[in-house]
Design a protein around this motif. Structure first.
Motif, mmCIF file in Angstrom:
data_model
loop_
_atom_site.group_PDB
_atom_site.id
_atom_site.type_symbol
_atom_site.label_atom_id
_atom_site.label_comp_id
_atom_site.label_asym_id
_atom_site.label_seq_id
_atom_site.Cartn_x
_atom_site.Cartn_y
_atom_site.Cartn_z
ATOM 1 N N UNK A 98 -14.325 -2.161 -49.214
ATOM 2 C CA UNK A 98 -13.766 -0.888 -49.689
ATOM 3 C C UNK A 98 -13.257 -1.023 -51.120
ATOM 4 N N UNK A 99 -12.893 -2.240 -51.512
ATOM 5 C CA UNK A 99 -12.205 -2.464 -52.786
ATOM 6 C C UNK A 99 -13.120 -3.004 -53.884
ATOM 7 N N UNK A 100 -14.419 -3.009 -53.658
ATOM 8 C CA UNK A 100 -15.332 -3.454 -54.712
ATOM 9 C C UNK A 100 -15.210 -2.511 -55.910
ATOM 10 N N UNK A 101 -14.922 -3.050 -57.070
ATOM 11 C CA UNK A 101 -14.688 -2.214 -58.247
ATOM 12 C C UNK A 101 -15.942 -1.458 -58.665
ATOM 13 N N UNK A 102 -17.122 -1.989 -58.291
ATOM 14 C CA UNK A 102 -18.367 -1.330 -58.656
ATOM 15 C C UNK A 102 -18.507 0.039 -58.000
ATOM 16 N N UNK A 103 -17.814 0.256 -56.888
ATOM 17 C CA UNK A 103 -17.897 1.543 -56.203
ATOM 18 C C UNK A 103 -17.324 2.677 -57.046
ATOM 19 N N UNK A 104 -16.482 2.315 -58.004
ATOM 20 C CA UNK A 104 -15.887 3.336 -58.872
ATOM 21 C C UNK A 104 -16.932 4.027 -59.747
ATOM 22 N N UNK A 105 -18.097 3.400 -59.902
ATOM 23 C CA UNK A 105 -19.155 3.979 -60.719
ATOM 24 C C UNK A 105 -19.909 5.081 -59.975
ATOM 25 N N UNK A 106 -19.724 5.164 -58.670
ATOM 26 C CA UNK A 106 -20.520 6.065 -57.851
ATOM 27 C C UNK A 106 -19.894 7.460 -57.768
ATOM 28 N N UNK A 107 -20.746 8.428 -57.518
ATOM 29 C CA UNK A 107 -20.273 9.786 -57.267
ATOM 30 C C UNK A 107 -19.402 9.770 -56.017
ATOM 31 N N UNK A 108 -18.173 10.290 -56.081
ATOM 32 C CA UNK A 108 -17.285 10.233 -54.916
ATOM 33 C C UNK A 108 -17.717 11.131 -53.770
ATOM 34 N N UNK A 109 -18.673 12.027 -54.007
ATOM 35 C CA UNK A 109 -19.120 12.949 -52.953
ATOM 36 C C UNK A 109 -20.646 12.958 -52.839
ATOM 37 N N UNK A 110 -21.257 11.817 -52.498
ATOM 38 C CA UNK A 110 -22.726 11.769 -52.413
ATOM 39 C C UNK A 110 -23.227 12.476 -51.155
ATOM 40 N N UNK A 111 -24.462 12.949 -51.218
ATOM 41 C CA UNK A 111 -25.103 13.526 -50.035
ATOM 42 C C UNK A 111 -25.859 12.470 -49.241
ATOM 43 N N UNK A 116 -9.032 -7.781 -54.785
ATOM 44 C CA UNK A 116 -8.551 -6.396 -54.880
ATOM 45 C C UNK A 116 -7.897 -5.950 -53.579
ATOM 46 N N UNK A 117 -8.491 -6.346 -52.452
ATOM 47 C CA UNK A 117 -7.880 -6.048 -51.151
ATOM 48 C C UNK A 117 -6.503 -6.684 -51.062
ATOM 49 N N UNK A 118 -6.417 -7.952 -51.433
ATOM 50 C CA UNK A 118 -5.139 -8.662 -51.354
ATOM 51 C C UNK A 118 -4.091 -7.958 -52.198
ATOM 52 N N UNK A 119 -4.483 -7.463 -53.377
ATOM 53 C CA UNK A 119 -3.552 -6.732 -54.222
ATOM 54 C C UNK A 119 -3.054 -5.466 -53.558
ATOM 55 N N UNK A 120 -3.948 -4.787 -52.821
ATOM 56 C CA UNK A 120 -3.525 -3.563 -52.144
ATOM 57 C C UNK A 120 -2.630 -3.865 -50.952
ATOM 58 N N UNK A 121 -2.873 -4.982 -50.281
ATOM 59 C CA UNK A 121 -1.986 -5.388 -49.182
ATOM 60 C C UNK A 121 -0.575 -5.625 -49.711
ATOM 61 N N UNK A 122 -0.456 -6.360 -50.825
ATOM 62 C CA UNK A 122 0.869 -6.666 -51.369
ATOM 63 C C UNK A 122 1.536 -5.407 -51.931
ATOM 64 N N UNK A 123 0.734 -4.501 -52.498
ATOM 65 C CA UNK A 123 1.289 -3.216 -52.939
ATOM 66 C C UNK A 123 1.842 -2.444 -51.743
ATOM 67 N N UNK A 124 1.101 -2.468 -50.625
ATOM 68 C CA UNK A 124 1.555 -1.833 -49.387
ATOM 69 C C UNK A 124 2.863 -2.448 -48.899
ATOM 70 N N UNK A 125 2.979 -3.766 -48.984
ATOM 71 C CA UNK A 125 4.219 -4.420 -48.571
ATOM 72 C C UNK A 125 5.393 -3.988 -49.452
ATOM 73 N N UNK A 126 5.131 -3.701 -50.711
ATOM 74 C CA UNK A 126 6.197 -3.279 -51.615
ATOM 75 C C UNK A 126 6.581 -1.815 -51.437
ATOM 76 N N UNK A 127 5.594 -0.965 -51.135
ATOM 77 C CA UNK A 127 5.841 0.480 -51.115
ATOM 78 C C UNK A 127 5.872 1.089 -49.718
#
Length: 278
Positions: free
Chosen positions: A135-148, A234-245
Protein backbone atom coordinates in the motif's frame (compact mmCIF):
# COMPACT_ATOMS: atom_id res chain seq x y z
CA UNK A 1 11.72 6.45 25.32
CA UNK A 2 8.59 4.99 23.72
CA UNK A 3 8.60 1.23 24.02
CA UNK A 4 7.22 -1.26 21.51
CA UNK A 5 6.39 -4.86 22.29
CA UNK A 6 6.45 -7.64 19.70
CA UNK A 7 3.99 -10.52 19.85
CA UNK A 8 4.92 -13.26 17.42
CA UNK A 9 4.73 -16.92 16.57
CA UNK A 10 8.54 -17.06 16.39
CA UNK A 11 10.86 -14.05 16.35
CA UNK A 12 13.40 -15.15 13.76
CA UNK A 13 11.47 -13.93 10.70
CA UNK A 14 12.03 -11.26 8.06
CA UNK A 15 9.54 -8.77 9.50
CA UNK A 16 10.72 -8.91 13.11
CA UNK A 17 14.36 -8.69 12.05
CA UNK A 18 13.83 -5.75 9.71
CA UNK A 19 11.40 -3.80 11.89
CA UNK A 20 13.98 -3.55 14.68
CA UNK A 21 16.52 -2.17 12.21
CA UNK A 22 14.13 0.20 10.47
CA UNK A 23 12.81 1.64 13.73
CA UNK A 24 16.37 2.57 14.69
CA UNK A 25 16.89 4.20 11.28
CA UNK A 26 13.58 6.06 11.57
CA UNK A 27 14.66 7.45 14.96
CA UNK A 28 17.97 8.67 13.54
CA UNK A 29 16.24 10.39 10.64
CA UNK A 30 13.29 11.90 12.52
CA UNK A 31 14.65 12.51 16.02
CA UNK A 32 12.16 10.10 17.64
CA UNK A 33 12.84 7.64 20.43
CA UNK A 34 10.92 4.45 19.65
CA UNK A 35 12.56 1.20 20.70
CA UNK A 36 11.57 -2.46 20.49
CA UNK A 37 12.03 -3.23 24.16
CA UNK A 38 9.94 -6.33 24.86
CA UNK A 39 8.94 -9.47 22.96
CA UNK A 40 7.01 -12.69 23.39
CA UNK A 41 6.91 -15.57 20.94
CA UNK A 42 5.09 -18.86 21.12
CA UNK A 43 7.75 -21.21 19.72
CA UNK A 44 11.26 -21.30 18.31
CA UNK A 45 11.77 -21.38 14.56
CA UNK A 46 12.95 -24.84 13.58
CA UNK A 47 16.43 -24.51 12.13
CA UNK A 48 16.65 -20.80 12.99
CA UNK A 49 17.57 -18.66 15.98
CA UNK A 50 15.79 -19.48 19.20
CA UNK A 51 13.68 -16.70 20.68
CA UNK A 52 16.23 -16.29 23.47
CA UNK A 53 19.03 -15.92 20.91
CA UNK A 54 16.99 -13.41 18.90
CA UNK A 55 16.27 -11.30 21.98
CA UNK A 56 19.92 -11.30 23.05
CA UNK A 57 21.09 -10.35 19.55
CA UNK A 58 18.58 -7.47 19.30
CA UNK A 59 18.87 -6.29 22.93
CA UNK A 60 15.21 -7.03 23.57
CA UNK A 61 13.76 -8.34 26.84
CA UNK A 62 11.98 -11.63 26.34
CA UNK A 63 8.70 -11.84 28.25
CA UNK A 64 7.12 -15.00 29.61
CA UNK A 65 3.56 -14.15 28.53
CA UNK A 66 1.63 -11.94 26.14
CA UNK A 67 0.23 -10.15 29.18
CA UNK A 68 3.72 -9.23 30.35
CA UNK A 69 4.58 -7.70 26.97
CA UNK A 70 1.33 -5.74 26.97
CA UNK A 71 1.76 -4.45 30.52
CA UNK A 72 5.31 -3.23 29.96
CA UNK A 73 5.05 -1.81 26.42
CA UNK A 74 3.65 1.54 25.33
CA UNK A 75 2.65 0.17 21.92
CA UNK A 76 2.12 -3.29 20.47
CA UNK A 77 2.94 -5.01 17.20
CA UNK A 78 1.34 -8.39 16.57
CA UNK A 79 3.52 -9.93 13.87
CA UNK A 80 3.41 -13.62 12.82
CA UNK A 81 3.18 -12.49 9.16
CA UNK A 82 3.04 -16.04 7.79
CA UNK A 83 0.66 -17.29 10.48
CA UNK A 84 -2.56 -15.26 10.30
CA UNK A 85 -4.32 -18.15 12.02
CA UNK A 86 -2.69 -16.98 15.29
CA UNK A 87 -3.82 -13.35 15.11
CA UNK A 88 -7.26 -13.71 16.68
CA UNK A 89 -5.82 -15.60 19.64
CA UNK A 90 -3.08 -13.01 20.13
CA UNK A 91 -5.54 -10.12 19.79
CA UNK A 92 -7.82 -11.69 22.36
CA UNK A 93 -5.02 -11.31 24.89
CA UNK A 94 -3.49 -8.04 23.70
CA UNK A 95 -6.61 -5.94 23.08
CA UNK A 96 -7.61 -6.23 26.75
CA UNK A 97 -4.85 -3.72 27.53
CA UNK A 98 -6.33 -1.04 25.28
CA UNK A 99 -3.05 0.00 23.68
CA UNK A 100 -2.45 1.19 20.12
CA UNK A 101 -1.69 -1.92 18.11
CA UNK A 102 -0.45 -2.82 14.66
CA UNK A 103 -1.45 -6.27 13.34
CA UNK A 104 0.80 -7.51 10.57
CA UNK A 105 -0.32 -8.84 7.22
CA UNK A 106 -2.00 -11.18 6.49
CA UNK A 107 -4.52 -9.74 8.95
CA UNK A 108 -6.70 -12.85 9.29
CA UNK A 109 -7.09 -16.23 7.59
CA UNK A 110 -10.71 -15.54 6.57
CA UNK A 111 -13.44 -12.92 6.64
CA UNK A 112 -15.26 -14.36 9.68
CA UNK A 113 -12.07 -14.21 11.77
CA UNK A 114 -11.33 -10.69 10.55
CA UNK A 115 -14.76 -9.54 11.75
CA UNK A 116 -14.14 -11.14 15.15
CA UNK A 117 -10.93 -9.13 15.54
CA UNK A 118 -12.79 -5.93 14.68
CA UNK A 119 -15.48 -6.83 17.23
CA UNK A 120 -12.78 -7.38 19.86
CA UNK A 121 -11.32 -3.97 19.12
CA UNK A 122 -14.73 -2.38 19.55
CA UNK A 123 -15.31 -4.29 22.80
CA UNK A 124 -12.04 -3.06 24.32
CA UNK A 125 -12.05 0.33 22.56
CA UNK A 126 -8.72 -0.42 20.91
CA UNK A 127 -7.38 1.51 17.94
CA UNK A 128 -5.45 -0.70 15.54
CA UNK A 129 -4.72 -1.17 11.88
CA UNK A 130 -3.24 -3.69 9.48
CA UNK A 131 -1.87 -3.44 5.97
CA UNK A 132 0.33 -5.04 3.38
CA UNK A 133 3.43 -2.93 2.91
CA UNK A 134 2.63 -2.63 -0.82
CA UNK A 135 0.00 0.00 0.00
CA UNK A 136 2.93 2.31 0.76
CA UNK A 137 4.94 1.96 -2.46
CA UNK A 138 5.78 5.53 -3.43
CA UNK A 139 5.42 4.67 -7.12
CA UNK A 140 1.66 4.35 -6.61
CA UNK A 141 1.51 8.12 -6.21
CA UNK A 142 2.11 8.42 -9.95
CA UNK A 143 -1.14 6.61 -10.75
CA UNK A 144 -4.59 8.03 -11.32
CA UNK A 145 -6.36 7.74 -7.94
CA UNK A 146 -9.63 6.72 -9.64
CA UNK A 147 -8.78 4.18 -12.38
CA UNK A 148 -11.45 2.16 -14.17
CA UNK A 149 -9.12 -0.76 -14.83
CA UNK A 150 -5.70 -1.83 -13.63
CA UNK A 151 -3.44 -4.88 -13.62
CA UNK A 152 -1.31 -5.79 -10.60
CA UNK A 153 1.52 -8.29 -10.91
CA UNK A 154 3.76 -9.92 -8.31
CA UNK A 155 5.28 -13.19 -7.20
CA UNK A 156 5.23 -15.82 -4.50
CA UNK A 157 2.98 -18.49 -3.07
CA UNK A 158 -0.58 -17.51 -4.00
CA UNK A 159 -2.23 -17.97 -0.60
CA UNK A 160 0.36 -15.85 1.21
CA UNK A 161 1.42 -13.28 -1.37
CA UNK A 162 -1.89 -12.49 -3.07
CA UNK A 163 -2.55 -10.17 -0.11
CA UNK A 164 -0.09 -7.64 -1.56
CA UNK A 165 -1.83 -7.39 -4.93
CA UNK A 166 -5.26 -7.15 -3.34
CA UNK A 167 -4.06 -4.40 -1.00
CA UNK A 168 -2.99 -2.32 -4.00
CA UNK A 169 -6.32 -2.95 -5.72
CA UNK A 170 -8.37 -1.92 -2.69
CA UNK A 171 -6.19 1.15 -2.09
CA UNK A 172 -7.34 2.47 -5.46
CA UNK A 173 -10.78 0.93 -5.90
CA UNK A 174 -11.95 1.06 -2.29
CA UNK A 175 -14.71 -1.22 -1.04
CA UNK A 176 -17.50 -2.61 -3.18
CA UNK A 177 -16.07 -5.64 -5.00
CA UNK A 178 -18.99 -7.74 -6.29
CA UNK A 179 -17.38 -10.88 -7.73
CA UNK A 180 -14.01 -12.55 -8.27
CA UNK A 181 -12.56 -15.29 -10.45
CA UNK A 182 -9.43 -17.44 -10.13
CA UNK A 183 -7.67 -19.00 -13.13
CA UNK A 184 -4.36 -20.79 -13.65
CA UNK A 185 -2.33 -21.25 -16.81
CA UNK A 186 0.78 -23.39 -16.33
CA UNK A 187 2.83 -21.57 -13.65
CA UNK A 188 0.85 -18.33 -13.86
CA UNK A 189 -2.11 -17.66 -11.57
CA UNK A 190 -4.66 -15.00 -12.47
CA UNK A 191 -7.44 -13.31 -10.57
CA UNK A 192 -10.17 -10.92 -11.67
CA UNK A 193 -11.95 -8.56 -9.29
CA UNK A 194 -15.09 -6.83 -10.58
CA UNK A 195 -16.68 -3.94 -8.73
CA UNK A 196 -20.30 -2.88 -8.43
CA UNK A 197 -19.50 0.26 -10.43
CA UNK A 198 -18.05 -1.79 -13.29
CA UNK A 199 -14.38 -1.23 -12.48
CA UNK A 200 -11.97 -4.11 -12.99
CA UNK A 201 -8.71 -5.30 -11.47
CA UNK A 202 -6.69 -8.12 -13.02
CA UNK A 203 -4.00 -9.77 -10.90
CA UNK A 204 -1.18 -11.98 -12.10
CA UNK A 205 0.92 -13.89 -9.59
CA UNK A 206 3.99 -15.60 -11.03
CA UNK A 207 6.62 -17.14 -8.78
CA UNK A 208 9.57 -14.83 -8.04
CA UNK A 209 8.16 -11.96 -10.12
CA UNK A 210 8.74 -8.43 -8.83
CA UNK A 211 5.73 -6.25 -8.06
CA UNK A 212 4.49 -3.78 -10.63
CA UNK A 213 1.21 -2.59 -12.05
CA UNK A 214 -0.26 -1.34 -15.28
CA UNK A 215 -2.57 1.57 -14.59
CA UNK A 216 -3.45 4.99 -15.98
CA UNK A 217 -1.33 7.86 -14.76
CA UNK A 218 -2.79 11.19 -13.70
CA UNK A 219 -3.11 12.12 -17.39
CA UNK A 220 -5.17 8.98 -18.04
CA UNK A 221 -2.47 7.15 -20.00
CA UNK A 222 -1.87 3.54 -18.90
CA UNK A 223 1.76 2.79 -18.11
CA UNK A 224 3.77 0.03 -16.47
CA UNK A 225 4.85 1.08 -12.99
CA UNK A 226 7.63 -1.03 -11.36
CA UNK A 227 7.74 -0.81 -7.59
CA UNK A 228 10.93 -0.45 -5.58
CA UNK A 229 11.49 -1.88 -2.11
CA UNK A 230 10.97 1.27 -0.07
CA UNK A 231 7.41 0.22 0.78
CA UNK A 232 8.45 -1.59 3.97
CA UNK A 233 10.22 1.48 5.32
CA UNK A 234 7.22 3.64 4.37
CA UNK A 235 4.88 1.24 6.17
CA UNK A 236 7.07 1.35 9.26
CA UNK A 237 6.94 5.15 9.19
CA UNK A 238 3.15 5.07 9.08
CA UNK A 239 3.01 2.60 11.98
CA UNK A 240 5.15 4.91 14.13
CA UNK A 241 3.09 7.93 13.05
CA UNK A 242 -0.01 5.98 14.14
CA UNK A 243 1.61 5.28 17.51
CA UNK A 244 2.22 9.02 17.94
CA UNK A 245 -1.19 10.25 16.79
CA UNK A 246 -3.61 7.35 17.24
CA UNK A 247 -5.02 8.07 13.77
CA UNK A 248 -5.09 5.53 10.94
CA UNK A 249 -4.16 6.95 7.54
CA UNK A 250 -6.84 5.04 5.56
CA UNK A 251 -10.35 3.60 5.97
CA UNK A 252 -9.92 0.46 8.08
CA UNK A 253 -12.97 -1.08 6.39
CA UNK A 254 -10.62 -1.67 3.49
CA UNK A 255 -8.85 -4.28 5.62
CA UNK A 256 -12.05 -6.29 5.82
CA UNK A 257 -12.52 -5.87 2.07
CA UNK A 258 -9.01 -7.19 1.40
CA UNK A 259 -9.61 -10.29 3.51
CA UNK A 260 -13.04 -10.92 1.94
CA UNK A 261 -11.53 -10.83 -1.55
CA UNK A 262 -8.56 -12.99 -0.51
CA UNK A 263 -10.78 -15.67 1.00
CA UNK A 264 -12.98 -15.81 -2.11
CA UNK A 265 -10.00 -16.09 -4.46
CA UNK A 266 -8.37 -18.86 -2.44
CA UNK A 267 -11.61 -20.83 -2.34
CA UNK A 268 -11.94 -20.17 -6.09
CA UNK A 269 -8.88 -22.35 -6.68
CA UNK A 270 -11.21 -25.32 -6.25
CA UNK A 271 -13.33 -24.18 -9.21
CA UNK A 272 -10.99 -22.26 -11.54
CA UNK A 273 -12.65 -20.14 -14.20
CA UNK A 274 -15.89 -19.74 -12.29
CA UNK A 275 -17.08 -16.43 -10.87
CA UNK A 276 -17.72 -16.21 -7.13
CA UNK A 277 -20.10 -13.55 -5.86
CA UNK A 278 -19.09 -11.65 -2.75
Amino acid sequence: MKTIGFIDCFLDNFHANKYVQWIKEYNEKNGTDFVVKYAWAEEDLEGGKTNDEWCTLNEVTRCATIAEVCEKSDFLMILAPSRPDTHLRYCEEAFKFGKLTYVDKTFAPDFATAKKIFELAEKYNVKFFSSSALRYAKELEKCNPNPDVMTVMGGGNFDEYIIHCIEIAVKFMGCGASKVRYEKYFDQEWADIVYENGKLVKINLTLYNDYFLIAPDKDGISKMVPMGWDFFVNLLGDILRFFETGEVSFDVNQTLEVIKIREALISGKETPGQWKNL
